[in-house]
Scaffold this motif. Structure first.
Motif, mmCIF file in Angstrom:
data_model
loop_
_atom_site.group_PDB
_atom_site.id
_atom_site.type_symbol
_atom_site.label_atom_id
_atom_site.label_comp_id
_atom_site.label_asym_id
_atom_site.label_seq_id
_atom_site.Cartn_x
_atom_site.Cartn_y
_atom_site.Cartn_z
ATOM 1 N N ALA A 147 -97.767 11.428 28.318
ATOM 2 C CA ALA A 147 -99.205 11.703 28.363
ATOM 3 C C ALA A 147 -100.003 10.424 28.563
ATOM 4 O O ALA A 147 -99.455 9.312 28.604
ATOM 5 N N ASN A 148 -101.308 10.599 28.664
ATOM 6 C CA ASN A 148 -102.276 9.498 28.694
ATOM 7 C C ASN A 148 -103.303 9.711 27.598
ATOM 8 O O ASN A 148 -103.610 10.854 27.227
ATOM 9 N N ILE A 149 -103.831 8.631 27.063
ATOM 10 C CA ILE A 149 -104.919 8.711 26.095
ATOM 11 C C ILE A 149 -106.211 9.029 26.849
ATOM 12 O O ILE A 149 -106.497 8.429 27.891
ATOM 13 N N VAL A 150 -106.970 10.003 26.338
ATOM 14 C CA VAL A 150 -108.228 10.393 26.958
ATOM 15 C C VAL A 150 -109.323 10.385 25.904
ATOM 16 O O VAL A 150 -109.059 10.300 24.709
ATOM 17 N N LYS A 167 -106.146 4.409 31.752
ATOM 18 C CA LYS A 167 -104.784 4.742 32.162
ATOM 19 C C LYS A 167 -103.746 4.283 31.138
ATOM 20 O O LYS A 167 -102.649 3.866 31.491
ATOM 21 N N THR A 168 -104.090 4.377 29.886
ATOM 22 C CA THR A 168 -103.139 3.988 28.846
ATOM 23 C C THR A 168 -102.178 5.139 28.592
ATOM 24 O O THR A 168 -102.564 6.196 28.092
ATOM 25 N N GLY A 169 -100.920 4.940 28.943
ATOM 26 C CA GLY A 169 -99.922 5.985 28.782
ATOM 27 C C GLY A 169 -99.289 5.964 27.407
ATOM 28 O O GLY A 169 -99.196 4.912 26.760
ATOM 29 N N THR A 194 -94.654 22.758 28.608
ATOM 30 C CA THR A 194 -96.091 23.012 28.601
ATOM 31 C C THR A 194 -96.841 21.842 29.225
ATOM 32 O O THR A 194 -96.446 20.682 29.080
ATOM 33 N N GLN A 195 -97.924 22.171 29.907
ATOM 34 C CA GLN A 195 -98.815 21.167 30.478
ATOM 35 C C GLN A 195 -100.190 21.320 29.841
ATOM 36 O O GLN A 195 -100.766 22.414 29.853
ATOM 37 N N GLU A 196 -100.688 20.230 29.275
ATOM 38 C CA GLU A 196 -102.031 20.264 28.702
ATOM 39 C C GLU A 196 -103.054 20.237 29.837
ATOM 40 O O GLU A 196 -103.086 19.294 30.629
ATOM 41 N N VAL A 197 -103.868 21.278 29.899
ATOM 42 C CA VAL A 197 -104.796 21.452 31.018
ATOM 43 C C VAL A 197 -106.225 21.050 30.666
ATOM 44 O O VAL A 197 -107.068 20.904 31.548
ATOM 45 N N SER A 198 -106.501 20.899 29.388
ATOM 46 C CA SER A 198 -107.841 20.495 28.973
ATOM 47 C C SER A 198 -107.730 19.662 27.700
ATOM 48 O O SER A 198 -107.010 20.038 26.776
ATOM 49 N N ALA A 199 -108.408 18.533 27.659
ATOM 50 C CA ALA A 199 -108.421 17.682 26.467
ATOM 51 C C ALA A 199 -109.739 16.932 26.417
ATOM 52 O O ALA A 199 -110.131 16.266 27.379
ATOM 53 N N ARG A 200 -110.446 17.043 25.307
ATOM 54 C CA ARG A 200 -111.702 16.335 25.143
ATOM 55 C C ARG A 200 -111.826 15.853 23.707
ATOM 56 O O ARG A 200 -111.268 16.454 22.787
ATOM 57 N N ALA A 201 -112.558 14.772 23.524
ATOM 58 C CA ALA A 201 -112.715 14.191 22.190
ATOM 59 C C ALA A 201 -114.122 13.641 22.042
ATOM 60 O O ALA A 201 -114.752 13.201 22.996
ATOM 61 N N SER A 202 -114.633 13.652 20.796
ATOM 62 C CA SER A 202 -115.961 13.120 20.501
ATOM 63 C C SER A 202 -116.076 12.939 19.000
ATOM 64 O O SER A 202 -115.191 13.332 18.246
ATOM 65 N N GLY A 218 -101.073 15.566 28.369
ATOM 66 C CA GLY A 218 -99.850 15.334 29.107
ATOM 67 C C GLY A 218 -98.919 16.524 29.138
ATOM 68 O O GLY A 218 -99.334 17.680 28.955
ATOM 69 N N PHE A 219 -97.636 16.239 29.321
ATOM 70 C CA PHE A 219 -96.590 17.228 29.542
ATOM 71 C C PHE A 219 -95.559 17.145 28.419
ATOM 72 O O PHE A 219 -95.174 16.057 27.995
ATOM 73 N N THR A 220 -95.116 18.310 27.939
ATOM 74 C CA THR A 220 -94.089 18.371 26.897
ATOM 75 C C THR A 220 -92.948 19.261 27.360
ATOM 76 O O THR A 220 -93.174 20.333 27.938
ATOM 77 N N ALA A 221 -91.710 18.836 27.103
ATOM 78 C CA ALA A 221 -90.532 19.660 27.362
ATOM 79 C C ALA A 221 -89.700 19.734 26.082
ATOM 80 O O ALA A 221 -89.390 18.697 25.474
ATOM 81 N N PHE A 222 -89.374 20.961 25.656
ATOM 82 C CA PHE A 222 -88.595 21.210 24.448
ATOM 83 C C PHE A 222 -87.234 21.786 24.828
ATOM 84 O O PHE A 222 -87.112 22.535 25.806
#
Length: 325
Positions: free
Chosen positions: A58-61, A71-73, A275-283, A298-302
């Motif tokens: 993933a990336n930090i958002v 672009k911090t992974g 799973t693919q994270e399609v929306s991420a927001r922070a405040s 980001g993306f997760t595989a289990f």
């Protein structure tokens, strides 16, 4: 042995790498999506082993990217060994079970954080879960309380420099499922409630998870879509260690979608989901403060292998008596 119809409660490990000890990134104890494919059902009496591996890329958002870059992974690889105990007890009409699991993790964060960590994450214990079947409707309900014990690998001035967390986390859960004709339609809700960091006194806010499963079992195969939501629903609380400033009020919301495929080999069941994270927001910064609110996207595989290691009805091994007259 339909493990897709059981609650296999295994824990995850979040990205909780600190850039310095000046602030703490959002720190989920439980990886979102660990209840995908599980349900409110309980398997037959026995002891079960669960081996799970997952990777998160993933990336930090969020607003923190104005400080650390966009672009911090972050990456994580986690291996979990867990046991599910079903002693055959009932209470108030519900079937009882218990879970214990130990995760080991490697994780890293890229430039400008440039941090790596590995070790044991906090042990996860569920001393009691109770599962009710609602007559012949196919509906089951399960509730329980998970506890993360602060026994993981802890380093750094504030205790946040490695994969362990220096605080307790209590996680109440409720799962509602429809289990009939091969269907597993389940919603699992669980919330992390953290105590204060035993070193800094900083306290991460409550984190709510919701995992959704809609799978169909046909023969030995199980397939279907999955999704999850995770969000921090209360603000962090600072401490004297940080001069009582709110370093990271941090409210965030993340949505993810994906798919699951499982196969029942008989002695063991193997399940994979991605799973693919399609929306991420922070405040959430307080007035006049630099907003360090953050989430990861980001993306997760289990991959999970589940099997019974003991049951009371197993036939004794045949062969010669060990002693005779």
């Amino acid at each position: 042995m339909r493990f897709t119809k059981t609650l296999i409660a295994v824990m995850g490990c979040s990205i909780c790498v600190s850039a310095t000890e000046a602030f703490e990134f959002s720190a989920q104890q439980q990886k979102s999506g660990v209840f995908l494919g599980a349900s409110a059902g309980v398997p037959p009496e026995g002891i079960y082993m669960i081996n799970q591996f997952f990777t998160y890329q993933a990336n930090i958002v969020g607003p923190v990217t104005n400080t650390i870059g966009s672009k911090t992974g972050v990456q994580a690889a986690v291996d979990v060994q867990a046991f599910l105990f079903v002693p055959g007890w009932t209470f108030l009409g519900a079937t009882y079970d218990a879970v214990i699991g130990v995760p080991f993790a490697m994780q890293s964060a890229g430039n400008p954080i440039n941090a790596q960590a590995s070790g044991m994450h906090n042990t996860y214990i569920v001393p009691a879960e109770l599962s009710w079947k609602l007559a012949d409707s196919g509906v089951s309900v399960k509730t329980g309380l998970g506890i993360f014990v602060p026994d993981g690998t802890v380093t750094g001035l504030g205790g946040t420099g490695n994969v362990g967390a220096p605080y307790w986390t209590f996680q109440p859960e409720v799962i509602v499922s429809y289990l009939k004709d091969g269907w597993n339609l389940s919603a699992a809700l669980y919330e992390e409630i953290n105590t204060a960091n035993s070193i800094t006194g900083y306290r991460t806010g409550n984190i709510l998870h919701a995992d959704f499963t809609a799978t169909k079992t046909i023969g030995k195969w199980t397939v279907g879509p999955v999704a999850y939501y995770v969000g921090q629903v209360t603000s962090d609380r600072s401490s004297a260690f940080y001069n009582n400033l709110i370093q990271n009020a941090n409210r965030y919301d993340v949505w993810s979608i994906g798919a699951l495929v499982g196969y029942d080999f008989g002695p063991a069941a193997f399940t994979v989901w991605a799973t693919q994270e399609v929306s991420a927001r922070a405040s959430g910064a307080m007035a006049g403060q630099t907003d360090l609110s953050n989430a990861t996207k980001g993306f997760t595989a289990f991959a999970t292998l589940s099997y019974k290691i003991w049951s009371p009805d197993e036939a004794p091994t045949s062969g010669r008596p060990l002693a005779h007259k």
